[in-house]
Scaffold this active site. Structure first.
Site, PDB file in Angstrom:
ATOM      1  N   GLU A 109       5.705  10.742 -10.597  1.00 51.09           N
ATOM      2  CA  GLU A 109       5.200   9.909  -9.514  1.00 51.09           C
ATOM      3  C   GLU A 109       6.450   9.417  -8.680  1.00 51.09           C
ATOM      4  O   GLU A 109       7.507   9.135  -9.190  1.00 51.09           O
ATOM      5  CB  GLU A 109       4.577   8.665 -10.147  1.00 51.09           C
ATOM      6  CG  GLU A 109       2.925   8.486 -10.173  1.00 51.09           C
ATOM      7  CD  GLU A 109       2.345   8.481  -8.859  1.00 51.09           C
ATOM      8  OE1 GLU A 109       3.220   8.666  -7.693  1.00 51.09           O
ATOM      9  OE2 GLU A 109       1.300   7.912  -8.695  1.00 51.09           O
ATOM     10  N   ASP A 110       6.097   8.924  -7.472  1.00 57.53           N
ATOM     11  CA  ASP A 110       7.262   8.332  -6.544  1.00 57.53           C
ATOM     12  C   ASP A 110       7.306   6.727  -6.939  1.00 57.53           C
ATOM     13  O   ASP A 110       8.628   6.350  -7.101  1.00 57.53           O
ATOM     14  CB  ASP A 110       6.898   8.593  -5.007  1.00 57.53           C
ATOM     15  CG  ASP A 110       5.614   8.067  -4.843  1.00 57.53           C
ATOM     16  OD1 ASP A 110       4.945   7.523  -5.741  1.00 57.53           O
ATOM     17  OD2 ASP A 110       5.222   7.935  -3.492  1.00 57.53           O
ATOM     18  N   LYS A 164       7.515  -1.037  -9.898  1.00 55.55           N
ATOM     19  CA  LYS A 164       7.607  -2.483  -9.624  1.00 55.55           C
ATOM     20  C   LYS A 164       6.828  -3.219 -10.856  1.00 55.55           C
ATOM     21  O   LYS A 164       5.722  -3.525 -10.569  1.00 55.55           O
ATOM     22  CB  LYS A 164       6.688  -2.615  -8.442  1.00 55.55           C
ATOM     23  CG  LYS A 164       7.261  -2.245  -6.779  1.00 55.55           C
ATOM     24  CD  LYS A 164       6.238  -2.716  -5.660  1.00 55.55           C
ATOM     25  CE  LYS A 164       6.659  -1.889  -4.562  1.00 55.55           C
ATOM     26  NZ  LYS A 164       5.541  -2.065  -3.306  1.00 55.55           N
ATOM     27  N   ASP A 181       6.051   6.712   2.340  1.00 54.23           N
ATOM     28  CA  ASP A 181       5.753   6.517   3.583  1.00 54.23           C
ATOM     29  C   ASP A 181       5.152   5.001   4.000  1.00 54.23           C
ATOM     30  O   ASP A 181       4.946   4.534   3.227  1.00 54.23           O
ATOM     31  CB  ASP A 181       4.467   7.564   4.188  1.00 54.23           C
ATOM     32  CG  ASP A 181       3.278   6.938   3.655  1.00 54.23           C
ATOM     33  OD1 ASP A 181       3.119   6.642   2.272  1.00 54.23           O
ATOM     34  OD2 ASP A 181       2.208   6.858   4.177  1.00 54.23           O
ATOM     35  N   ASP A 229       3.118   0.874  -8.676  1.00 56.65           N
ATOM     36  CA  ASP A 229       2.989  -0.408  -8.324  1.00 56.65           C
ATOM     37  C   ASP A 229       1.874  -1.278  -8.868  1.00 56.65           C
ATOM     38  O   ASP A 229       2.323  -2.035  -9.959  1.00 56.65           O
ATOM     39  CB  ASP A 229       2.418  -0.220  -6.628  1.00 56.65           C
ATOM     40  CG  ASP A 229       2.361  -1.624  -6.005  1.00 56.65           C
ATOM     41  OD1 ASP A 229       2.789  -2.631  -6.242  1.00 56.65           O
ATOM     42  OD2 ASP A 229       1.495  -1.607  -4.857  1.00 56.65           O
ATOM     43  N   GLY A 268       3.582  11.508  -2.162  1.00 59.78           N
ATOM     44  CA  GLY A 268       4.676  10.557  -2.069  1.00 59.78           C
ATOM     45  C   GLY A 268       6.126  11.130  -3.129  1.00 59.78           C
ATOM     46  O   GLY A 268       7.361  10.830  -2.651  1.00 59.78           O
ATOM     47  N   VAL A 306       8.529  -0.584   0.128  1.00 60.91           N
ATOM     48  CA  VAL A 306       9.774   0.224   0.305  1.00 60.91           C
ATOM     49  C   VAL A 306       9.334   1.752   1.128  1.00 60.91           C
ATOM     50  O   VAL A 306       8.179   1.926   0.866  1.00 60.91           O
ATOM     51  CB  VAL A 306      10.309   0.696  -1.115  1.00 60.91           C
ATOM     52  CG1 VAL A 306      11.152  -0.499  -1.504  1.00 60.91           C
ATOM     53  CG2 VAL A 306       9.540   1.176  -2.105  1.00 60.91           C
ATOM     54  N   ARG A 350       8.659   9.386   5.597  1.00 61.03           N
ATOM     55  CA  ARG A 350       8.699  10.261   4.313  1.00 61.03           C
ATOM     56  C   ARG A 350      10.125  10.933   4.439  1.00 61.03           C
ATOM     57  O   ARG A 350      10.648  11.304   3.489  1.00 61.03           O
ATOM     58  CB  ARG A 350       7.784  11.051   4.088  1.00 61.03           C
ATOM     59  CG  ARG A 350       6.356  10.266   3.854  1.00 61.03           C
ATOM     60  CD  ARG A 350       5.424  11.516   3.232  1.00 61.03           C
ATOM     61  NE  ARG A 350       4.084  11.040   3.396  1.00 61.03           N
ATOM     62  CZ  ARG A 350       3.538  10.219   2.298  1.00 61.03           C
ATOM     63  NH1 ARG A 350       4.146   9.838   1.509  1.00 61.03           N
ATOM     64  NH2 ARG A 350       1.988  10.025   2.480  1.00 61.03           N
TER      65      ARG A 350
HETATM   66  P1  IMP Z   1      -0.265   2.158  -7.414  1.00 63.00           P
HETATM   67  O1  IMP Z   1      -1.735   2.678  -7.882  1.00 63.00           O
HETATM   68  O2  IMP Z   1      -0.824   0.722  -7.080  1.00 63.00           O
HETATM   69  O3  IMP Z   1       0.450   2.046  -8.781  1.00 63.00           O
HETATM   70  O4  IMP Z   1       0.109   2.648  -6.463  1.00 63.00           O
HETATM   71  C1  IMP Z   1       0.881   3.973  -6.480  1.00 63.00           C
HETATM   72  C2  IMP Z   1       0.856   4.601  -5.153  1.00 63.00           C
HETATM   73  O5  IMP Z   1       0.893   3.627  -4.103  1.00 63.00           O
HETATM   74  C3  IMP Z   1       2.227   5.291  -4.946  1.00 63.00           C
HETATM   75  O6  IMP Z   1       2.001   6.722  -5.760  1.00 63.00           O
HETATM   76  C4  IMP Z   1       2.663   5.235  -3.398  1.00 63.00           C
HETATM   77  O7  IMP Z   1       2.083   6.489  -2.938  1.00 63.00           O
HETATM   78  C5  IMP Z   1       1.932   3.990  -3.104  1.00 63.00           C
HETATM   79  N1  IMP Z   1       2.915   2.833  -3.077  1.00 63.00           N
HETATM   80  C6  IMP Z   1       2.837   1.775  -3.835  1.00 63.00           C
HETATM   81  N2  IMP Z   1       3.932   1.143  -3.605  1.00 63.00           N
HETATM   82  C7  IMP Z   1       4.438   1.562  -2.249  1.00 63.00           C
HETATM   83  C8  IMP Z   1       5.556   1.277  -1.335  1.00 63.00           C
HETATM   84  O8  IMP Z   1       6.368   0.137  -1.655  1.00 63.00           O
HETATM   85  N3  IMP Z   1       5.969   2.159  -0.527  1.00 63.00           N
HETATM   86  C9  IMP Z   1       5.261   2.996  -0.309  1.00 63.00           C
HETATM   87  N4  IMP Z   1       4.113   3.497  -0.928  1.00 63.00           N
HETATM   88  C10 IMP Z   1       3.715   2.604  -1.957  1.00 63.00           C
END
Ligand code: IMP
Length: 182
Positions: free
Chosen positions: A105-106, A137, A165, A109, A50, A159, A171
């Site tokens: 990081e992108d 977020k 993606d 979440d 991402g 998003v 992407r």
């Molecule tokens: P986390 O481990 O839940 O913080 O998620 C991190 C990863 O989930 C990010 O690096 C993204 O690849 C993916 N991700 C989280 N939210 C989204 C979104 O809204 N759209 C697309 N990818 C997401």
């Protein structure tokens, strides 16, 4: 002019953060990080897939000596909801002991991916670990997560675009779209 609405994998998305706004914020982040890490030769670690577009734009706004490397994680599968199941698909090539690390990081979440990455990096005894994420977020965080440099705080909505993606699609879209309210 970017389209206001697009369809990806049969779901409707609406325009959210345009290219100009993204690039303006990246210029500010690059300036701040360059100032904070002056003389420290940090290693920027991009999290694949991402973050690849954000990484490429951010690194060109870094004006100090630095190195780059990548790690690859898998967590989402093809769904819009985080699985919480994080795996390491590609480890680092660099020696990080006593080095200043900046994880790129992108989006943060739940915070589970960043927690996983930090634990791996800290085991190698770096001098410091900082995190820069284009998007966060805050209301979705499941564990306390410190993000040192944030592009934009956003609501807990899915998003895509600008490297992010939906089931591997989207992407390549140059700006960020969010899922449209039905
Ligand atoms: P986390 O481990 O839940 O913080 O998620 C991190 C990863 O989930 C990010 O690096 C993204 O690849 C993916 N991700 C989280 N939210 C989204 C979104 O809204 N759209 C697309 N990818 C997401």
């Amino acid at each position: 002019m970017a389209k206001k609405k697009i369809i990806v994998n049969n779901e409707l998305f609406e325009s959210y953060i345009d290219e100009k706004k993204i690039q303006a914020r990246i210029r500010q982040l690059g300036k701040k990080i360059s100032k904070d890490f002056e003389g420290k030769t940090p290693i920027f670690i991009g999290i694949l897939n991402g973050a690849y577009i954000f990484f490429a734009d951010l690194i060109r706004r870094i004006t100090i000596e630095c190195e780059v490397d990548f790690m690859k994680l898998s967590s989402y599968g093809d769904s819009k909801i985080t699985s919480g199941n994080v795996h390491l698909l590609k480890d680092l090539n660099s020696q990080v002991k006593n080095r200043h690390i900046i994880v790129v990081e992108d989006i943060v979440d739940t915070g589970l991916s960043i927690d996983f990455i930090k634990r791996i990096l800290n085991a190698h005894q770096p001098a410091s670990v900082s995190v820069v994420s284009l998007l966060v977020k805050p209301k979705s965080l499941k564990i306390p997560t410190e993000v040192d440099y944030i592009g934009f705080n956003i609501p807990s909505e899915f998003v895509l675009g600008y490297g992010l993606d939906y089931a591997q699609k989207g992407r390549n879209i140059p700006s960020i779209y969010k899922i449209a309210k039905q």
